[in-house]
Write an enzyme that holds these catalytic residues in place. Structure first.
Site, PDB file in Angstrom:
ATOM      1  N   HIS A  95      87.337  29.518  -7.593  1.00  0.00           N
ATOM      2  CA  HIS A  95      87.836  28.762  -6.452  1.00  0.00           C
ATOM      3  C   HIS A  95      87.156  29.278  -5.192  1.00  0.00           C
ATOM      4  O   HIS A  95      86.572  30.361  -5.182  1.00  0.00           O
ATOM      5  CB  HIS A  95      89.362  28.854  -6.339  1.00  0.00           C
ATOM      6  CG  HIS A  95      89.864  30.234  -6.036  1.00  0.00           C
ATOM      7  ND1 HIS A  95      89.785  31.268  -6.932  1.00  0.00           N
ATOM      8  CD2 HIS A  95      90.459  30.748  -4.928  1.00  0.00           C
ATOM      9  CE1 HIS A  95      90.315  32.363  -6.393  1.00  0.00           C
ATOM     10  NE2 HIS A  95      90.724  32.079  -5.176  1.00  0.00           N
ATOM     11  N   ASP A  99      87.018  36.161  -1.398  1.00  0.00           N
ATOM     12  CA  ASP A  99      86.962  37.303  -2.323  1.00  0.00           C
ATOM     13  C   ASP A  99      86.418  36.891  -3.688  1.00  0.00           C
ATOM     14  O   ASP A  99      86.248  37.740  -4.572  1.00  0.00           O
ATOM     15  CB  ASP A  99      88.310  38.019  -2.455  1.00  0.00           C
ATOM     16  CG  ASP A  99      89.489  37.093  -2.687  1.00  0.00           C
ATOM     17  OD1 ASP A  99      89.424  35.916  -2.300  1.00  0.00           O
ATOM     18  OD2 ASP A  99      90.493  37.561  -3.255  1.00  0.00           O
ATOM     19  N   HIS A 100      86.092  35.603  -3.847  1.00  0.00           N
ATOM     20  CA  HIS A 100      85.512  35.108  -5.099  1.00  0.00           C
ATOM     21  C   HIS A 100      84.138  34.484  -4.895  1.00  0.00           C
ATOM     22  O   HIS A 100      83.429  34.232  -5.865  1.00  0.00           O
ATOM     23  CB  HIS A 100      86.447  34.080  -5.747  1.00  0.00           C
ATOM     24  CG  HIS A 100      87.774  34.663  -6.122  1.00  0.00           C
ATOM     25  ND1 HIS A 100      88.134  34.930  -7.414  1.00  0.00           N
ATOM     26  CD2 HIS A 100      88.820  35.070  -5.347  1.00  0.00           C
ATOM     27  CE1 HIS A 100      89.351  35.475  -7.435  1.00  0.00           C
ATOM     28  NE2 HIS A 100      89.780  35.561  -6.194  1.00  0.00           N
ATOM     29  N   HIS A 278      92.058  41.924 -10.151  1.00  0.00           N
ATOM     30  CA  HIS A 278      92.388  41.281  -8.874  1.00  0.00           C
ATOM     31  C   HIS A 278      93.702  41.863  -8.348  1.00  0.00           C
ATOM     32  O   HIS A 278      94.667  41.143  -8.063  1.00  0.00           O
ATOM     33  CB  HIS A 278      92.473  39.759  -9.042  1.00  0.00           C
ATOM     34  CG  HIS A 278      92.493  38.994  -7.744  1.00  0.00           C
ATOM     35  ND1 HIS A 278      93.630  38.881  -6.976  1.00  0.00           N
ATOM     36  CD2 HIS A 278      91.539  38.323  -7.073  1.00  0.00           C
ATOM     37  CE1 HIS A 278      93.372  38.148  -5.901  1.00  0.00           C
ATOM     38  NE2 HIS A 278      92.105  37.796  -5.934  1.00  0.00           N
TER      39      HIS A 278
HETATM   40 ZN   LIG Z   1      92.295  33.021  -4.010  1.00  0.00          ZN
END
Ligand SMILES: [Zn+2]
Length: 313
Positions: A95, A99-100, A278
């Site tokens: 998504h 942070d991704h 995570h």
């Molecule tokens: Zn997220």
């Protein structure tokens, strides 16, 4: 993960959800696959902290690298894990949260400077195509300079972007079949979980989600579930450390999964191994590894692995 029994393959049929450029032809799976999973970054949230990196993982099969999420430092962590950046073949973004995806473009650019010269396919929610195009535009000076000065192949034409909008089949090649489902991570839509099935291992990545029944379905019977986790009693301490985020507490509480619920998802799906990752918060010294594991153990009977950067599962 060694010694894992071979699992039934191709159990998750689904409709192709590829958009954009042409999808690679499906291929017969290699009979000699030896699948590896390395956690590259296990922290939750984009804010840098002292010890560790935000979310990224790599699945390795027959010397091909499949990267799942591109948090800050993904290229560096691949190098530290001993993975040749030129072996990058597919990139998956669960998504569009920073942070991704913060190092999505940098992974492509830096892998190219490290010798990447084969096709790379990237998969993720919109606006992945726009992000890719603008990243190459932003770095046009460096890319053109290196093509002329260092004799490199053009970069942009190596990268084939596929925007995902719904659940189902993502891709399949000689090494893996990848499927996805929609998870629940408001207000970010779509948000995906991915499942990798190779001949010797099945791995599911939750992405970011609150407790998700769709994820339970996707993860059914998998060898490994890498699930995001929140330690709920520590949220207030986390919020106190982060200025300029007035609604952060509600945001975390409403669109993530407590570590106890991650255990419930793993139990309901019947997965063999639950990998905690995570971590939110990622840097609270008052939460020990044992506290994370005990919380997951309260709801899950299988094997639990405390995720660590550069840990091979
Ligand atoms: Zn997220």
């Amino acid at each position: 993960m060694n010694g894992t029994s071979r699992r039934k393959f191709l159990s998750h049929a689904g409709a192709a959800v590829m958009l954009g450029t042409m999808q690679p032809a499906f291929a017969q799976l290699s009979a000699t696959a030896k699948t590896r999973l390395i956690l590259l970054g296990c922290g939750g949230g984009p804010r840098p902290w002292r010890n560790g990196y935000p979310t990224s993982h790599v699945v390795l099969v027959n010397n091909s690298a499949y990267v799942v999420d591109c948090g800050d430092g993904v290229a560096t962590q691949l190098a530290r894990a001993g993975v040749a950046l030129a072996s990058l073949r597919h990139v998956f973004i669960t998504h569009q949260h920073s942070d991704h995806n913060a190092d999505y473009g940098n992974l492509l650019l830096l892998a190219w400077t490290a010798g990447l010269h084969d096709r790379v396919d990237t998969w993720g929610p919109p606006p992945l195509a726009k992000m890719t195009r603008l990243f190459f535009q932003m770095n046009d000076y460096d890319i053109k300079t290196r093509i002329v000065d260092e004799g490199r192949v053009p970069l942009a034409s190596l990268v084939h972007v596929h925007e995902l909008t719904k659940a189902g089949m993502v891709m399949q090649d000689a090494n893996v079949k990848v499927t996805c489902t929609l998870v629940d991570h408001p207000p970010v839509r779509p948000a995906f979980a991915f499942r990798f099935d190779s001949l010797d291992l099945s791995i599911v990545f939750s992405g970011d989600t609150r407790r998700s029944d769709a994820l339970v379905q996707l993860a059914r019977g998998a060898d490994v579930l890498v699930h995001e986790v929140v330690y709920v009693p520590a949220i207030d301490r986390l919020v106190a450390r982060v200025p300029n985020a007035a609604t952060l507490r509600n945001s975390i509480a409403s669109h993530h999964t407590s570590v106890e619920d991650a255990g419930r998802v793993a139990e309901a799906a019947g997965v063999k191994t639950l990998v905690l990752s995570h971590f939110v918060p990622p840097d609270d010294p008052e939460i020990t590894d044992q506290m994370w594991i005990d919380a997951a153990r309260s709801t899950y009977q299988g094997r639990i692995v405390m995720g660590k950067d550069l840990l091979e599962i």
